[in-house]
Design a protein around this motif. Sequence first.
Motif, short mmCIF file in Angstrom:
data_model
loop_
_atom_site.label_atom_id
_atom_site.label_comp_id
_atom_site.label_asym_id
_atom_site.label_seq_id
_atom_site.Cartn_x
_atom_site.Cartn_y
_atom_site.Cartn_z
N VAL A 127 0.83 -1.21 0.00
CA VAL A 127 0.00 0.00 0.00
C VAL A 127 0.87 1.26 0.00
O VAL A 127 0.54 2.26 -0.65
N ALA A 128 1.99 1.23 0.71
CA ALA A 128 2.88 2.38 0.73
C ALA A 128 3.41 2.69 -0.67
O ALA A 128 3.65 3.86 -1.01
N ALA A 129 3.60 1.66 -1.48
CA ALA A 129 4.09 1.88 -2.85
C ALA A 129 3.03 2.49 -3.75
O ALA A 129 3.35 2.99 -4.83
N LEU A 130 1.77 2.46 -3.31
CA LEU A 130 0.68 3.02 -4.08
C LEU A 130 0.24 4.36 -3.53
O LEU A 130 -0.91 4.77 -3.70
N ASP A 131 1.18 5.06 -2.89
CA ASP A 131 0.81 6.31 -2.20
C ASP A 131 0.35 7.41 -3.15
O ASP A 131 -0.34 8.34 -2.74
N GLU A 132 0.70 7.32 -4.43
CA GLU A 132 0.27 8.34 -5.39
C GLU A 132 -1.03 7.95 -6.10
O GLU A 132 -1.54 8.73 -6.92
N VAL A 133 -1.55 6.76 -5.80
CA VAL A 133 -2.79 6.31 -6.40
C VAL A 133 -3.96 6.80 -5.55
O VAL A 133 -3.86 6.87 -4.32
N ASP A 134 -5.07 7.15 -6.20
CA ASP A 134 -6.26 7.56 -5.46
C ASP A 134 -6.60 6.51 -4.41
O ASP A 134 -6.61 5.31 -4.70
N MET A 139 -7.13 -0.56 -2.88
CA MET A 139 -7.49 -1.94 -2.56
C MET A 139 -8.01 -2.70 -3.78
O MET A 139 -7.69 -3.89 -3.94
N PRO A 140 -8.81 -2.10 -4.68
CA PRO A 140 -9.18 -2.84 -5.89
C PRO A 140 -7.99 -3.26 -6.74
O PRO A 140 -7.98 -4.36 -7.30
N LEU A 141 -6.96 -2.40 -6.83
CA LEU A 141 -5.78 -2.77 -7.61
C LEU A 141 -5.04 -3.94 -6.96
O LEU A 141 -4.64 -4.89 -7.63
N ASN A 146 -3.84 -9.90 -6.50
CA ASN A 146 -3.96 -11.09 -5.67
C ASN A 146 -4.87 -12.14 -6.31
O ASN A 146 -4.57 -13.34 -6.27
N ALA A 147 -5.97 -11.69 -6.90
CA ALA A 147 -6.89 -12.63 -7.54
C ALA A 147 -6.21 -13.34 -8.71
O ALA A 147 -6.38 -14.56 -8.90
#
Length: 226
Positions: A127-134, A139-141, A146-147
């Motif tokens: 999650v920290a690596a996705l800090d620039e994502v809305d 979580m959907p990404l 994961n799926a």
Amino acid sequence: MLVWERPEPAERPVPAPLSRERIVRAAIRLADADGLDAVSLRKVATVLDVRPMRLYGYIDSKDELLDLMVDAAHAEIRPTGDGWREVLRSLAESTRHTAHRHEWLADLLGGRPQFGPHALATGECVVAALDEVDVDAVMPLVAAVNAYVIGAVRREIADRRAERATGMDEKRWQASLGPYLERTFATGRFPALATVVHDAAHLDADATFHIGLDCLLDGIAARLAK
């Protein structure tokens, strides 16, 4: 109180020392060798040379033991890299490699999120690596990656198990189906499938996994670029 917060019993001067970590390691050894069906509190106690009732001071049930085993496996899933794409790729590859080392893990991944300390550490890294994502997209990404991984590793491990059960590797299995497929395709009812089977490259599991992962990450990149 959840097992992650529940204190362990005080150490006692007994012939067979015990701890939650020793119990989990013993259960993982059993599962690695013979699958989840080999894991029971009685069998774990036998491996540790203690009476089964002693285990209940550390865990409440087999379900709790399975949760501990999954969290221990998450200690081996350590995504690395710079930026969301590298970290999500590393998450996928690390999860796959861990599931290959511990085939039983594929049977337990998915469903409700894991909240043990190692799973939380993995989640924090991603999650920290996705800090620039809305924030609403994070979580959907992660769930999409994961799926994909869970589906891929379950198929790969199912193939492994089928090979062990039948004694036929993939090439021998394909050869055994060859005459049937040739007769079926000769009817002309499945021209698209016949073209793919006859003409397409037959990739191994590694290549198939990475091509699929690239397609998923490309799709995420396109969505984030909007």
